[in-house]
Design a protein around this motif. Structure first.
Motif, short mmCIF file in Angstrom:
data_model
loop_
_atom_site.label_atom_id
_atom_site.label_comp_id
_atom_site.label_asym_id
_atom_site.label_seq_id
_atom_site.Cartn_x
_atom_site.Cartn_y
_atom_site.Cartn_z
N ALA A 3 0.84 -1.20 0.00
CA ALA A 3 0.00 0.00 0.00
C ALA A 3 0.87 1.25 0.00
N LEU A 4 2.05 1.15 0.61
CA LEU A 4 2.98 2.28 0.68
C LEU A 4 4.24 1.92 -0.09
N VAL A 5 4.47 2.65 -1.18
CA VAL A 5 5.58 2.36 -2.09
C VAL A 5 6.50 3.58 -2.16
N ALA A 6 7.79 3.34 -2.31
CA ALA A 6 8.77 4.42 -2.42
C ALA A 6 8.27 5.51 -3.37
N CYS A 7 8.48 6.77 -2.98
CA CYS A 7 7.81 7.89 -3.65
C CYS A 7 8.28 8.13 -5.09
N THR A 8 9.57 8.07 -5.33
CA THR A 8 10.05 8.33 -6.69
C THR A 8 9.57 7.27 -7.67
N PRO A 9 9.71 5.98 -7.37
CA PRO A 9 9.18 4.96 -8.28
C PRO A 9 7.68 5.09 -8.53
N SER A 10 6.90 5.33 -7.48
CA SER A 10 5.45 5.47 -7.67
C SER A 10 5.13 6.73 -8.47
N GLY A 11 5.98 7.76 -8.35
CA GLY A 11 5.81 8.96 -9.15
C GLY A 11 6.04 8.70 -10.63
N VAL A 12 7.02 7.87 -10.94
CA VAL A 12 7.27 7.49 -12.33
C VAL A 12 6.06 6.76 -12.90
#
Length: 287
Positions: A136-145
């Motif tokens: 449910a909580l994923v590293a911000c930069t990858p999820s932003g991509v």
């Protein structure tokens, strides 16, 4: 014909608009989303990053609790602060700004954060859930991509993706997120041989080296119509740059991100989104 600019500022604003609505909805349930930040020492870049995150939180209505700690703090003292935040029901997200001073263990520190409050997605628990397609909580930069791909309706299924990074913060989470979308992913790194040949065969290149003295992605390394996501940012020849020169790459790519103004704004936007997700999770377990 030049390709399409993937404008991180525009996409980040669309995420912030959704977050703002979610904050208002949570407040109707007497939940006031709150992010606690921990900054150890006086690293100017880190202080700026934390300040920008606080400003972004204020824009969407998320409360912040700022913890500025001395650079000589011990691991035991830092652990106690994290433990207190873990048990503080008014705090929904905890962010420890990296890097930390050398006397502190980054893995031990980030692992100490409750997985339910891990808005950076760095705990072993959340990293494991990501590998199992349950995070449910994923590293911000990858999820932003991934948000960028969604915004432009770029279908990843069956695409050949070359990922030039293998870090826990970017490369490894992105690998799993891309696999979830049925892309074929090749991870390249500093020991990869013939990296140019891998790039030339890629439909999508995501690069995050961050050192122009070691690596530069040039137009000759990509095929016509490829998509280039430049995650890197560093200072080179008195300018902020990524791993590629956007003005040159966009002449050959179908889509590309600029630096600055590409992936960078997405990282902060996804931190806000993760904080809202964490606040929602806390309400579901009665906190």
């Amino acid at each position: 014909m030049a390709g399409v600019k993937i404008d991180g500022k525009v996409i980040a604003q669309s995420v912030k608009d959704r977050v703002k609505k979610a904050v208002l909805e949570l407040k109707t349930q007497d939940i006031n989303p709150c992010l606690a930040t921990i900054l150890v020492g006086e690293n100017p870049a880190s202080a700026t990053y934390v300040k920008n995150k606080h400003i972004a939180c204020e824009e969407v209505g998320i409360i912040t609790k700022d913890h500025k700690l001395a650079s000589n703090i011990t691991q035991m003292e830092l652990n106690k602060i994290i433990d207190n935040l873990n048990t503080d029901n008014s705090v929904h997200g905890i962010l420890v700004q990296l890097p930390l001073p050398e006397q502190l263990d980054e893995f031990a520190t980030t692992s100490r954060i409750s997985p339910l409050k891990d808005v950076d997605g760095l705990t072993p628990h959340n990293a494991g859930l990501l590998a199992m397609k349950k995070a449910a909580l994923v590293a911000c930069t990858p999820s932003g991509v991934m948000e960028m791909f969604d915004f432009h309706k770029i279908d990843l299924e069956g695409k050949n993706v070359v990922l030039i990074n293998r870090s826990n913060l970017v490369g490894k989470p992105l690998y799993h997120l891309l696999l979830e979308k049925n892309a074929t992913v090749i991870t390249c790194h500093s020991k990869t041989k013939n990296i140019t040949e891998f790039c030339k065969s890629a439909d999508i290149i995501i690069t995050a080296v961050g050192d122009r003295n070691k690596f530069t992605l040039t137009p000759e390394m990509i095929k016509d119509g490829a998509i280039v996501i430049d995650v890197a940012i560093s200072r080179f020849q008195e300018k902020l740059v990524g791993d590629s020169d956007y003005d040159k790459i966009i002449q050959k790519a179908s889509f590309a991100t600029p630096v600055p103004g590409g992936v960078g704004p997405m990282t902060v936007a996804m931190l806000l989104k993760n904080t809202i997700t964490a606040a929602s999770l806390s309400s579901q377990i009665g906190r």
